[in-house]
Design an enzyme around this catalytic site. Structure first.
Site, mmCIF file in Angstrom:
data_model
loop_
_atom_site.group_PDB
_atom_site.id
_atom_site.type_symbol
_atom_site.label_atom_id
_atom_site.label_comp_id
_atom_site.label_asym_id
_atom_site.label_seq_id
_atom_site.Cartn_x
_atom_site.Cartn_y
_atom_site.Cartn_z
ATOM 1 N N HIS A 1 86.115 75.959 71.109
ATOM 2 C CA HIS A 1 86.882 76.606 70.048
ATOM 3 C C HIS A 1 86.837 75.764 68.775
ATOM 4 O O HIS A 1 87.632 74.838 68.624
ATOM 5 C CB HIS A 1 88.332 76.833 70.511
ATOM 6 N N CYS B 1 83.400 81.129 72.882
ATOM 7 C CA CYS B 1 83.897 81.196 74.256
ATOM 8 C C CYS B 1 83.545 82.564 74.864
ATOM 9 O O CYS B 1 82.383 82.824 75.138
ATOM 10 C CB CYS B 1 85.388 80.871 74.306
ATOM 11 N N GLU C 1 87.889 76.531 65.962
ATOM 12 C CA GLU C 1 89.012 76.861 65.084
ATOM 13 C C GLU C 1 90.277 76.048 65.370
ATOM 14 O O GLU C 1 91.245 76.128 64.622
ATOM 15 C CB GLU C 1 89.318 78.359 65.178
#
Length: 181
Positions: free
Chosen positions: A160, A72, A162
């Site tokens: 993202h 990002c 994660e």
């Protein structure tokens, strides 16, 4: 094998370190004001964050000659530092997005082809690739969801990997580990 996470004050930064640890990778979260000469890692993740003005010394880390994965804001820093352009996204906040993988040979995200579902913010996004970079992922709401410069081992994803909402996020970190090896 050690991959450090550079903290750009993002809300998910702690999850990036956890994702790496879950894969058995030694990791430490480091402040984005850490002098480049103090970094001793096989790779770096430039985390997301709220503001490119608060990205500290991230631009200096591009010259460390180790693989970098920008997530990002981290991707936006890479693009901005190397002559691409970053601007406001038309879509804005977080959303569930289907990303079309443009290059199935890409070492970071090629294994996710033909498409993958991700959780992404489009408050800001890369509008123009820096010289040397290839477009590797795009979506209906963002023309540049992912980019790579294989010769320099610089990679970026707008989303993202994660977070749990991203379907194949773990694969992104596994592929980055392979790049760092």
């Amino acid at each position: 094998m050690r991959i450090d996470v550079v903290d750009n004050h993002g809300q998910f930064t702690h999850l990036e370190g956890r994702a790496l640890r879950d894969l058995g990778i030694e990791t430490e979260t480091i402040d984005n004001e850490t002098p480049p000469e103090e970094i001793d890692a096989d790779g770096l993740v430039l985390s997301g964050g709220p503001d490119i003005e608060r990205a500290g010394r991230c631009g200096e880390y591009l010259d460390l000659d180790i693989p970098l994965l920008g997530i990002c804001l981290g991707m936006q820093v890479i693009a901005d530092e190397l002559g691409g352009s970053v601007g406001s996204g038309e879509y804005g906040g977080y959303a569930d997005v289907t990303v079309e993988i443009v290059d199935d040979e890409d070492p970071l995200i090629g294994s996710l082809a033909p498409e993958t579902r991700v959780w992404a913010s489009h408050g800001d996004e890369v509008k123009e690739l820096p010289e040397g970079f290839s477009l590797t992922g795009k979506s209906d709401i963002c023309g540049i969801e992912a980019m790579s410069f294989e010769e320099r081992d610089l990679y970026g994803v707008q989303w993202h990997p994660e977070v749990a909402h991203t379907e194949e996020g773990e694969a992104v970190f596994e592929n980055f580990r392979t790049i760092c090896e």
